[in-house]
Scaffold this motif. Structure first.
Motif, PDB file in Angstrom:
ATOM      1  N   GLN A  27       0.831  -1.203   0.000  1.00 17.03           N
ATOM      2  CA  GLN A  27       0.000   0.000   0.000  1.00 17.03           C
ATOM      3  C   GLN A  27       0.869   1.258   0.000  1.00 17.03           C
ATOM      4  O   GLN A  27       0.550   2.234  -0.689  1.00 17.03           O
ATOM      5  N   TYR A  28       1.954   1.252   0.762  1.00 15.32           N
ATOM      6  CA  TYR A  28       2.850   2.417   0.774  1.00 15.32           C
ATOM      7  C   TYR A  28       3.608   2.547  -0.550  1.00 15.32           C
ATOM      8  O   TYR A  28       3.831   3.659  -1.025  1.00 15.32           O
ATOM      9  N   ARG A  29       3.986   1.437  -1.152  1.00 17.42           N
ATOM     10  CA  ARG A  29       4.608   1.514  -2.481  1.00 17.42           C
ATOM     11  C   ARG A  29       3.612   2.104  -3.483  1.00 17.42           C
ATOM     12  O   ARG A  29       3.979   2.884  -4.357  1.00 17.42           O
ATOM     13  N   GLY A  30       2.350   1.735  -3.358  1.00 15.93           N
ATOM     14  CA  GLY A  30       1.311   2.307  -4.206  1.00 15.93           C
ATOM     15  C   GLY A  30       1.207   3.812  -4.044  1.00 15.93           C
ATOM     16  O   GLY A  30       1.012   4.543  -5.021  1.00 15.93           O
ATOM     17  N   ARG A  31       1.331   4.282  -2.818  1.00 17.83           N
ATOM     18  CA  ARG A  31       1.264   5.731  -2.590  1.00 17.83           C
ATOM     19  C   ARG A  31       2.361   6.462  -3.358  1.00 17.83           C
ATOM     20  O   ARG A  31       2.139   7.567  -3.851  1.00 17.83           O
ATOM     21  N   LEU A  32       3.535   5.852  -3.447  1.00 15.53           N
ATOM     22  CA  LEU A  32       4.618   6.488  -4.205  1.00 15.53           C
ATOM     23  C   LEU A  32       4.254   6.618  -5.681  1.00 15.53           C
ATOM     24  O   LEU A  32       4.761   7.499  -6.363  1.00 15.53           O
ATOM     25  N   ARG A  33       3.366   5.766  -6.171  1.00 21.25           N
ATOM     26  CA  ARG A  33       2.879   5.842  -7.556  1.00 21.25           C
ATOM     27  C   ARG A  33       1.558   6.605  -7.636  1.00 21.25           C
ATOM     28  O   ARG A  33       0.917   6.642  -8.693  1.00 21.25           O
TER      29      ARG A  33
END
Length: 149
Positions: A27-33
């Protein structure tokens, strides 16, 4: 745009103070995108939050982080007059914190803030859409009213 291959160490460094675990790192990696991701069971199709390794409905281990639309309605709204220091947060005007029930599924909720609207327009049941702001150098998912009157 950030690479999806951000290491665990770099991810923790990008989000200092956030409770990043193996269960929610996607989910946090998604936020970076600039993608809002929630876990969804590959067997029964139910969405769930917070992120857990097992589906709470059917007990399947086949869960994955999938993007949600970010459309929904305000389920809960509070206005903070005081709080911890945070970049971009000014408590001189009460700071709105909202929990939004997302359109994907009844009971699927995400908590953030509303931007671009006065506090008097932020009401339970108001339709909202996902948008993004940068806070402390990282993307933060927030909501805006679809009809800010």
């Amino acid at each position: 745009m950030a690479s999806p291959e951000v290491s665990d160490e770099d991810l923790v460094a990008r989000f200092p103070g956030e409770p990043i675990t193996h269960d929610n790192a996607a989910q946090y990696r998604g936020r970076l995108r600039r993608e809002l991701l929630m876990n969804r069971c590959e067997d029964c199709g139910r969405w769930h939050a917070p992120a857990k390794p097992v589906c709470p409905d059917c007990w399947s281990w086949r869960v994955s982080a999938e993007p949600v639309s970010g459309d929904g309605e305000i389920y809960l709204a509070i206005f903070l007059h005081r709080g911890p220091d945070a970049p971009g947060v000014d408590y001189s005007t009460p700071y709105p914190v909202v929990t939004v029930e997302l359109a994907e599924q009844e009971g699927l909720r995400f908590t953030s803030t509303v931007v671009g609207a006065g506090n008097d327009a932020i009401r339970i049941g108001a339709p909202v859409s996902l948008t993004w702001i940068d806070r402390a150098g990282v993307p933060l998912p927030v909501f805006e009213l679809r009809d800010p009157r």
